[in-house]
Enzyme design. Structure first.
Site, PDB file in Angstrom:
ATOM      1  N   SER A 108       0.832  -1.197   0.000  1.00 51.11           N
ATOM      2  CA  SER A 108       0.000   0.000   0.000  1.00 51.11           C
ATOM      3  C   SER A 108       0.872   1.256   0.000  1.00 51.11           C
ATOM      4  CB  SER A 108      -0.959  -0.040   1.188  1.00 51.11           C
ATOM      5  OG  SER A 108      -1.979   0.916   1.055  1.00 51.11           O
ATOM      6  N   ASP A 213     -10.553  -3.555  -4.865  1.00 46.90           N
ATOM      7  CA  ASP A 213      -9.708  -2.479  -4.356  1.00 46.90           C
ATOM      8  C   ASP A 213      -9.573  -1.414  -5.431  1.00 46.90           C
ATOM      9  OD1 ASP A 213      -7.856  -0.879  -3.125  1.00 46.90           O
ATOM     10  OD2 ASP A 213      -6.205  -2.320  -3.266  1.00 46.90           O
ATOM     11  N   HIS A 243      -8.584  -4.640  -0.225  1.00 46.03           N
ATOM     12  CA  HIS A 243      -7.267  -4.046  -0.034  1.00 46.03           C
ATOM     13  C   HIS A 243      -6.664  -4.503   1.295  1.00 46.03           C
ATOM     14  CE1 HIS A 243      -4.198  -0.876  -0.504  1.00 46.03           C
ATOM     15  NE2 HIS A 243      -4.340  -0.672   0.801  1.00 46.03           N
TER      16      HIS A 243
END
Length: 272
Positions: A108, A213, A243
């Protein structure tokens, strides 16, 4: 010694590869996610992922980079990633690792930071260091403004409301990261803006996205640019997960992703 231990004045936690490895082990310098303002070395995305890879013969150097919540903005977190990489290079023999088989990776926001750090190394913005042998990106965020989702992703998001971000969430996250508007920010802040010409010499990449996501769109844009630049790329999507699946080790997708990473490293960072 196979137990995790702290290093570099607390910046790092080292997870030595499982015993029984002959010769220097491969390694991964790893940055957790958290929207640039959260996360720590004990969250599953950091601790569980590092331990799972160490059990598969990969030494992991997990990075406790500075967060926005502490009043820091770019380049402080990026500098921490580069410091972690430099420390790993300097201490490779002590760590028992093969720097020629050492990758860098992040999840991320951590994926953004390691991508930006590699771009800074390529551009000569920092002291000269060898490049990582590979780059592992787990559901990275690489653009402040996401492309529009197609009908298939919209349907998945509509069926999973918890996967939706409030309006403006991602652009605000980037503004907070940079400390202001990102229109003229360095490429390392918004790596998804890179052109193929910016990626000459970029190491081989493994990117694993989560299917449900919105942020995977920025990863897919960057993957297309990597392919256009001729960079070896393995792109995978874990199906039917939201996610951050490495932060949920109870989900099979987390184990599947770790095993994919271990195979990629074993293959010498070549795509499957």
């Amino acid at each position: 010694m196979t137990e995790p231990y702290g290093a570099a004045d607390g910046l790092l936690r080292v997870y030595p590869a499982s015993s029984g490895i002959e010769g220097p082990a491969p390694a991964l310098v790893w940055a957790h996610g958290g929207g640039f303002r959260g996360g720590d070395l004990d969250m599953p995305e950091a601790h569980w992922t590092s331990g799972a890879l160490a059990a598969r013969g990969v030494t992991v150097i997990s990075v406790d980079y500075r967060h926005l919540g502490g009043g820091f903005h770019y380049p402080a977190p990026s500098d921490d990633i580069i410091t972690a990489w430099a420390w790993t290079v300097e201490h490779a023999e002590e760590l028992g690792i093969d720097i020629g088989r050492t990758a860098i990776g992040g999840a991320s926001a951590g994926g953004n930071l390691v991508t930006g750090a590699v771009l800074r190394l390529l551009a000569g913005d920092v002291s000269p260091l060898p490049l990582p042998a590979g780059v592992f990106l787990a559901y990275p965020t690489l653009l402040a403004d996401q492309p529009a989702p197609d009908a298939a992703l919209l349907a998945l998001l509509d069926a999973n409301p918890s996967a939706l971000h409030p309006p403006g969430y991602v652009p605000d996250m980037y503004r907070n990261f940079f400390g202001g508007p990102v229109d003229d920010a360095p490429l390392a802040v918004v790596p998804g803006r890179a052109a193929a010409s910016d990626l000459a010499g970029f190491p081989p990449v493994l990117m694993i996205n989560s299917e449900i996501d919105l942020l995977r769109l920025s990863g897919e844009v960057f993957a297309q640019t990597l392919a256009a630049a001729g960079i070896p790329l393995e792109l995978a999507t874990e199906p039917a997960v939201l996610h951050g699946h490495l932060n949920r080790p109870e989900e099979q997708a987390a184990t599947d992703s770790v095993e994919r990473v271990a195979r990629w490293i074993e293959r010498g960072f070549l795509p499957q």
